[in-house]
Design a protein around this motif. Structure first.
Motif, mmCIF file in Angstrom:
data_model
loop_
_atom_site.group_PDB
_atom_site.id
_atom_site.type_symbol
_atom_site.label_atom_id
_atom_site.label_comp_id
_atom_site.label_asym_id
_atom_site.label_seq_id
_atom_site.Cartn_x
_atom_site.Cartn_y
_atom_site.Cartn_z
ATOM 1 N N THR A 35 -1.088 9.561 2.424
ATOM 2 C CA THR A 35 -0.107 10.564 2.826
ATOM 3 C C THR A 35 1.260 10.201 2.259
ATOM 4 N N ASP A 36 2.183 11.147 2.350
ATOM 5 C CA ASP A 36 3.541 10.901 1.862
ATOM 6 C C ASP A 36 4.196 9.754 2.616
ATOM 7 N N ARG A 37 3.918 9.650 3.897
ATOM 8 C CA ARG A 37 4.496 8.570 4.701
ATOM 9 C C ARG A 37 3.983 7.210 4.220
ATOM 10 N N GLN A 38 2.679 7.109 3.900
ATOM 11 C CA GLN A 38 2.121 5.846 3.404
ATOM 12 C C GLN A 38 2.731 5.485 2.057
ATOM 13 N N ILE A 39 2.886 6.477 1.191
ATOM 14 C CA ILE A 39 3.472 6.219 -0.130
ATOM 15 C C ILE A 39 4.914 5.760 0.026
ATOM 16 N N SER A 40 5.645 6.395 0.930
ATOM 17 C CA SER A 40 7.025 6.006 1.179
ATOM 18 C C SER A 40 7.107 4.568 1.683
ATOM 19 N N THR A 41 6.208 4.186 2.564
ATOM 20 C CA THR A 41 6.182 2.819 3.082
ATOM 21 C C THR A 41 5.873 1.826 1.971
ATOM 22 N N TRP A 42 4.902 2.148 1.119
ATOM 23 C CA TRP A 42 4.559 1.261 -0.007
ATOM 24 C C TRP A 42 5.733 1.107 -0.958
ATOM 25 N N MET A 43 6.447 2.205 -1.202
ATOM 26 C CA MET A 43 7.586 2.146 -2.109
ATOM 27 C C MET A 43 8.716 1.286 -1.517
ATOM 28 N N LYS A 44 8.928 1.381 -0.207
ATOM 29 C CA LYS A 44 9.947 0.546 0.434
ATOM 30 C C LYS A 44 9.587 -0.928 0.319
ATOM 31 N N TRP A 45 8.314 -1.269 0.540
ATOM 32 C CA TRP A 45 7.892 -2.669 0.429
ATOM 33 C C TRP A 45 8.008 -3.155 -1.009
ATOM 34 N N ALA A 46 7.712 -2.290 -1.970
ATOM 35 C CA ALA A 46 7.849 -2.666 -3.380
ATOM 36 C C ALA A 46 9.316 -2.927 -3.719
ATOM 37 N N LEU A 47 10.211 -2.104 -3.164
ATOM 38 C CA LEU A 47 11.638 -2.293 -3.391
ATOM 39 C C LEU A 47 12.125 -3.603 -2.772
ATOM 40 N N VAL A 48 11.676 -3.914 -1.565
ATOM 41 C CA VAL A 48 12.047 -5.173 -0.903
ATOM 42 C C VAL A 48 11.522 -6.358 -1.712
ATOM 43 N N TRP A 49 10.283 -6.258 -2.188
ATOM 44 C CA TRP A 49 9.700 -7.341 -2.992
ATOM 45 C C TRP A 49 10.484 -7.537 -4.289
ATOM 46 N N ALA A 50 10.833 -6.442 -4.951
ATOM 47 C CA ALA A 50 11.581 -6.533 -6.202
ATOM 48 C C ALA A 50 12.961 -7.128 -5.973
ATOM 49 N N ALA A 51 13.617 -6.729 -4.886
ATOM 50 C CA ALA A 51 14.946 -7.277 -4.584
ATOM 51 C C ALA A 51 14.860 -8.771 -4.290
ATOM 52 N N GLY A 52 13.855 -9.173 -3.533
ATOM 53 C CA GLY A 52 13.677 -10.597 -3.236
ATOM 54 C C GLY A 52 13.385 -11.406 -4.476
ATOM 55 N N THR A 53 12.550 -10.873 -5.333
ATOM 56 C CA THR A 53 12.205 -11.576 -6.568
ATOM 57 C C THR A 53 13.420 -11.716 -7.476
ATOM 58 N N SER A 54 14.208 -10.652 -7.585
ATOM 59 C CA SER A 54 15.392 -10.726 -8.444
ATOM 60 C C SER A 54 16.443 -11.661 -7.857
ATOM 61 N N ALA A 55 16.540 -11.729 -6.538
ATOM 62 C CA ALA A 55 17.485 -12.661 -5.919
ATOM 63 C C ALA A 55 17.082 -14.101 -6.206
ATOM 64 N N VAL A 56 15.814 -14.396 -6.093
ATOM 65 C CA VAL A 56 15.334 -15.752 -6.393
ATOM 66 C C VAL A 56 15.565 -16.078 -7.865
ATOM 67 N N ALA A 57 15.316 -15.119 -8.755
ATOM 68 C CA ALA A 57 15.542 -15.342 -10.179
ATOM 69 C C ALA A 57 17.002 -15.580 -10.472
ATOM 70 N N ALA A 58 17.892 -14.841 -9.809
ATOM 71 C CA ALA A 58 19.322 -15.019 -10.026
ATOM 72 C C ALA A 58 19.779 -16.399 -9.561
#
Length: 67
Positions: A35-58
């Protein structure tokens, strides 16, 4: 004369071990469309993961640059 019945027709294909040679794999649950809600949740988790990964890289880049 009737044709021999298959294992599935006889009720033998019910996740028994060893399975009948005529049994075919049947999925336990059919594939569902997210559903759209599940996709939205997955996208939020992907964004959090990407932000965390980039912070560690920085931090690692800064630590390597400063040393």
């Amino acid at each position: 004369m009737s044709a021999p019945r298959s294992c599935d027709e006889l009720g033998l294909c019910q996740a028994r071990t060893p399975s009948c040679t005529g049994c075919q794999f049947k999925s336990a649950a059919p594939m569902t469309i997210p559903t759209d809600r599940q996709i939205s949740t997955w996208m939020k988790w992907a964004l959090v993961w990407a932000a965390g990964t980039s912070a560690v890289a920085a931090v690692m880049f800064a630590a390597g640059y400063l040393s």
